[in-house]
Design a protein around this motif. Structure first.
Motif, PDB file in Angstrom:
ATOM      1  N   TRP A   1       3.593  -0.255  -5.131  1.00 29.79           N
ATOM      2  CA  TRP A   1       3.760  -0.236  -3.677  1.00 29.79           C
ATOM      3  C   TRP A   1       3.275  -1.567  -3.109  1.00 29.79           C
ATOM      4  CZ3 TRP A   1       6.525   2.571  -0.557  1.00 29.79           C
ATOM      5  CH2 TRP A   1       6.856   3.889  -0.891  1.00 29.79           C
ATOM      6  N   TYR A   2       4.145  -2.184  -2.293  1.00 31.54           N
ATOM      7  CA  TYR A   2       3.821  -3.429  -1.607  1.00 31.54           C
ATOM      8  C   TYR A   2       3.963  -3.220  -0.113  1.00 31.54           C
ATOM      9  CZ  TYR A   2       4.718  -5.992  -6.011  1.00 31.54           C
ATOM     10  OH  TYR A   2       4.696  -6.473  -7.302  1.00 31.54           O
ATOM     11  N   ARG A   3       3.246  -4.056   0.633  1.00 27.19           N
ATOM     12  CA  ARG A   3       3.537  -4.140   2.055  1.00 27.19           C
ATOM     13  C   ARG A   3       3.969  -5.570   2.377  1.00 27.19           C
ATOM     14  NH1 ARG A   3      -1.284  -3.184   6.193  1.00 27.19           N
ATOM     15  NH2 ARG A   3       0.013  -4.491   7.558  1.00 27.19           N
TER      16      ARG A   3
ATOM     17  N   ILE B   1      -0.368  -3.100  -3.082  1.00 28.83           N
ATOM     18  CA  ILE B   1      -1.331  -2.116  -2.601  1.00 28.83           C
ATOM     19  C   ILE B   1      -1.862  -1.271  -3.763  1.00 28.83           C
ATOM     20  CG2 ILE B   1      -1.732  -0.222  -0.979  1.00 28.83           C
ATOM     21  CD1 ILE B   1       0.792  -1.172   0.538  1.00 28.83           C
ATOM     22  N   HIS B   2      -0.977  -0.589  -4.452  1.00 31.72           N
ATOM     23  CA  HIS B   2      -1.307   0.226  -5.615  1.00 31.72           C
ATOM     24  C   HIS B   2      -0.181   0.110  -6.630  1.00 31.72           C
ATOM     25  CE1 HIS B   2      -4.888   2.403  -4.226  1.00 31.72           C
ATOM     26  NE2 HIS B   2      -4.292   2.598  -3.061  1.00 31.72           N
TER      27      HIS B   2
ATOM     28  N   GLY C   1      -4.317  -2.202  -6.315  1.00 30.79           N
ATOM     29  CA  GLY C   1      -3.775  -3.546  -6.310  1.00 30.79           C
ATOM     30  C   GLY C   1      -4.689  -4.490  -5.564  1.00 30.79           C
ATOM     31  N   ASP C   2      -4.110  -5.415  -4.830  1.00 32.38           N
ATOM     32  CA  ASP C   2      -4.888  -6.432  -4.144  1.00 32.38           C
ATOM     33  C   ASP C   2      -5.420  -5.991  -2.781  1.00 32.38           C
ATOM     34  OD1 ASP C   2      -2.504  -8.807  -5.414  1.00 32.38           O
ATOM     35  OD2 ASP C   2      -4.466  -8.266  -6.230  1.00 32.38           O
TER      36      ASP C   2
ATOM     37  N   GLY D   1      -7.605   1.779   2.715  1.00 29.07           N
ATOM     38  CA  GLY D   1      -6.845   2.531   3.701  1.00 29.07           C
ATOM     39  C   GLY D   1      -5.629   3.240   3.135  1.00 29.07           C
ATOM     40  N   TYR D   2      -5.399   3.082   1.840  1.00 28.04           N
ATOM     41  CA  TYR D   2      -4.238   3.682   1.184  1.00 28.04           C
ATOM     42  C   TYR D   2      -4.651   4.456  -0.061  1.00 28.04           C
ATOM     43  CZ  TYR D   2      -1.751   0.013   3.816  1.00 28.04           C
ATOM     44  OH  TYR D   2      -1.261  -0.825   4.805  1.00 28.04           O
ATOM     45  N   LYS D   3      -3.948   5.538  -0.301  1.00 34.47           N
ATOM     46  CA  LYS D   3      -4.042   6.261  -1.564  1.00 34.47           C
ATOM     47  C   LYS D   3      -2.656   6.333  -2.169  1.00 34.47           C
ATOM     48  CE  LYS D   3      -6.346  10.105  -1.636  1.00 34.47           C
ATOM     49  NZ  LYS D   3      -6.826  11.463  -1.260  1.00 34.47           N
ATOM     50  N   ALA D   4      -2.607   6.530  -3.475  1.00 38.10           N
ATOM     51  CA  ALA D   4      -1.326   6.647  -4.145  1.00 38.10           C
ATOM     52  C   ALA D   4      -1.333   7.869  -5.040  1.00 38.10           C
ATOM     53  CB  ALA D   4      -1.032   5.397  -4.961  1.00 38.10           C
ATOM     54  N   SER D   5      -0.143   8.375  -5.320  1.00 37.52           N
ATOM     55  CA  SER D   5      -0.004   9.545  -6.176  1.00 37.52           C
ATOM     56  C   SER D   5       1.228   9.376  -7.045  1.00 37.52           C
ATOM     57  CB  SER D   5       0.122  10.814  -5.320  1.00 37.52           C
ATOM     58  OG  SER D   5       0.414  11.951  -6.121  1.00 37.52           O
TER      59      SER D   5
END
Lengths: 111, 114
Positions: free
Chosen positions: B34-36, B46-47, B58-59, B63-67
């Motif tokens: 996942w990128y922003r 991000i993740h 990630g970097d 403020g983010y979680k991943a699944s």
């Protein structure tokens, strides 16, 4: 860590002219280099990738040059047309999940 | 050809609300990301995940979680959305661990947090 600088941020050329985008990087261990194209409202489309042992690669009107001594990667659109108008990103990586992207170049090809 | 899809394609969320962005790939790839994307910053990681039921930071993970419930699906979760999370989010997948394993991107999700 690896840092990537991309220039220019904006580029306007006439149809049929060449457009050149340059990225410089800092990590000499970088193994793989890619160029992506992003059209309005779309994701990133891979244009071309090169390994670090390649100095030059040409495909379909695109030329990628890699100067490892100067840590410089360039993309040359040899005869730009309006359909090439988009944002272009370079990407450098030492492994599959450590990819550093440049900030992008907005290319505008004038008819 | 590699195929990565994202849903929704755009979303408006309220500050403090929960947002879930979904990604699905049919490439049989092990790696997903996942990128922003923010104006002037390019893409930032991000993740990522290299196997189902496992995610890595990630970097910019704060403020983010991943699944990653399955090989095909990878979600990004904003438990308490904030104004600063307004951005375009891209999901990507790749086959393996080599530097030459190309990342294939989805079309992006445009998130506006009000």
């Amino acid at each position: 860590g690896e840092q990537v600088e991309q220039r220019p941020p904006h580029l306007s050329v006439r149809e049929g002219d060449s457009a050149i985008i340059i990225c410089t990087y800092t990590d000499s261990a970088t193994a793989y280099f890619s160029w992506y194209k992003q059209e309005a409202g779309a994701g990133l489309q891979l244009l071309m990738s090169v390994l670090s042992n390649v100095d030059r690669k040409e495909e379909q009107g695109l030329t990628v040059l890699l100067n490892k001594k100067d840590k410089r990667l360039s993309l040359n659109l040899t005869a730009a047309h309006p359909g090439d108008s988009a944002v272009y990103f370079c990407a450098v990586n030492t492994n599959a999940y450590k990819v550093i992207f440049g900030k992008g170049t907005h290319l505008h090809v004038l008819p | 050809e590699a195929a990565v899809t994202q849903s929704p394609r755009s979303k408006v969320a309220v500050t403090g609300g929960k947002v879930t962005l979904s990604c699905h790939q049919t490439n049989n790839h092990d790696y997903m990301y996942w990128y922003r994307q923010d104006t002037g910053h390019g893409l930032r990681l991000i993740h990522y995940s290299y196997v189902a039921d496992s995610t890595e930071k990630g970097d910019i993970p704060d403020g983010y979680k991943a699944s990653r419930p399955s090989q095909e699906n990878f979600s990004l979760i904003l438990e308490l959305a904030s104004l600063s999370q307004t951005a375009v989010y891209f999901c990507a997948s790749s086959a393996g661990t080599g530097a030459q394993d190309t990342q294939y991107f989805g079309p992006g999700t445009r998130l506006l947090v009000l």
